[in-house]
Design a protein around this motif. Structure first.
Motif, PDB file in Angstrom:
ATOM      1  N   THR A 180       0.874  -1.330  -0.092  1.00  0.00           N
ATOM      2  CA  THR A 180       0.023   0.097  -0.015  1.00  0.00           C
ATOM      3  C   THR A 180       0.880   1.235  -0.052  1.00  0.00           C
ATOM      4  O   THR A 180       1.736   1.472   1.050  1.00  0.00           O
ATOM      5  CB  THR A 180      -0.939  -0.016   1.127  1.00  0.00           C
ATOM      6  N   ALA A 181       0.719   2.209  -0.897  1.00  0.00           N
ATOM      7  CA  ALA A 181       1.386   3.481  -1.181  1.00  0.00           C
ATOM      8  C   ALA A 181       1.002   4.058  -2.346  1.00  0.00           C
ATOM      9  O   ALA A 181       0.089   3.762  -3.058  1.00  0.00           O
ATOM     10  CB  ALA A 181       3.000   2.911  -1.296  1.00  0.00           C
ATOM     11  N   VAL A 182       1.356   5.388  -2.418  1.00  0.00           N
ATOM     12  CA  VAL A 182       1.314   6.050  -3.818  1.00  0.00           C
ATOM     13  C   VAL A 182       2.480   5.730  -4.740  1.00  0.00           C
ATOM     14  O   VAL A 182       3.650   5.775  -4.310  1.00  0.00           O
ATOM     15  CB  VAL A 182       1.137   7.754  -3.350  1.00  0.00           C
ATOM     16  N   TYR A 183       1.939   5.261  -5.623  1.00  0.00           N
ATOM     17  CA  TYR A 183       3.074   4.869  -6.784  1.00  0.00           C
ATOM     18  C   TYR A 183       3.195   5.895  -7.898  1.00  0.00           C
ATOM     19  O   TYR A 183       2.301   6.543  -8.296  1.00  0.00           O
ATOM     20  CB  TYR A 183       2.586   3.468  -7.391  1.00  0.00           C
ATOM     21  N   TYR A 184       4.592   6.240  -8.075  1.00  0.00           N
ATOM     22  CA  TYR A 184       4.829   7.297  -9.044  1.00  0.00           C
ATOM     23  C   TYR A 184       5.709   6.514 -10.296  1.00  0.00           C
ATOM     24  O   TYR A 184       6.636   5.781  -9.992  1.00  0.00           O
ATOM     25  CB  TYR A 184       5.806   8.372  -8.353  1.00  0.00           C
ATOM     26  N   CYS A 185       5.175   6.727 -11.358  1.00  0.00           N
ATOM     27  CA  CYS A 185       6.232   6.671 -12.436  1.00  0.00           C
ATOM     28  C   CYS A 185       7.269   7.856 -12.650  1.00  0.00           C
ATOM     29  O   CYS A 185       7.059   8.868 -12.463  1.00  0.00           O
ATOM     30  CB  CYS A 185       5.494   6.377 -13.806  1.00  0.00           C
ATOM     31  N   ALA A 186       8.295   7.439 -13.130  1.00  0.00           N
ATOM     32  CA  ALA A 186       9.511   8.630 -13.267  1.00  0.00           C
ATOM     33  C   ALA A 186      10.337   8.384 -14.573  1.00  0.00           C
ATOM     34  O   ALA A 186      10.270   7.173 -15.224  1.00  0.00           O
ATOM     35  CB  ALA A 186      10.466   8.493 -12.308  1.00  0.00           C
TER      36      ALA A 186
END
Length: 124
Positions: free
Chosen positions: A91-97
């Motif tokens: 569980t988390a906020v997922y970021y693409c980069a």
């Protein structure tokens, strides 16, 4: 310039799957190596998965190895994160980069561009 837009986050039960997508509306998408990070409340943003600079190899955090898969569709300017066997700890906020320079991929400082983030919640 690079503009990353994510989708695919949501709420799933433990053991379930999600596929995150990240599309770059910019014209030079294929020239930028891509990766995924995540951040839980009160925690540091941590590396999840990435392509190598050349795009010929992939790297994964130990915590997701064997469960997550990063892939890309060059024709659609899209990178994916397939997440299987999800756990509440995911569980988390997922970021693409994306990045325009070489660097140590598992450090956030190596990445130039970031998506808006998408929430992934895994219930017990």
């Amino acid at each position: 310039q690079v503009q990353l837009v994510e989708s695919g986050g949501g709420l799933v039960q433990a053991g379930g799957s999600l596929r995150l997508s990240c599309v770059d509306s910019g014209r030079t998408f294929s020239s930028y190596p891509m990766g995924w990070f995540r951040q839980a409340p009160g925690k540091e943003r941590e590396f999840v998965a990435a392509f190598s600079w050349s795009g010929g190899s992939t790297f994964y955090a130990d915590s997701v190895k064997g469960r997550f898969t990063i892939s890309r569709d060059k024709a659609k300017n899209t990178v994916y994160l397939q997440m299987d066997s999800l756990r509440p700890e995911d569980t988390a906020v997922y970021y693409c980069a994306a990045r325009t320079k070489r660097g140590t991929y598992y450090y956030t400082a190596a990445w130039n561009y970031w998506g808006q983030g998408t929430q992934v919640t895994v219930s017990s």
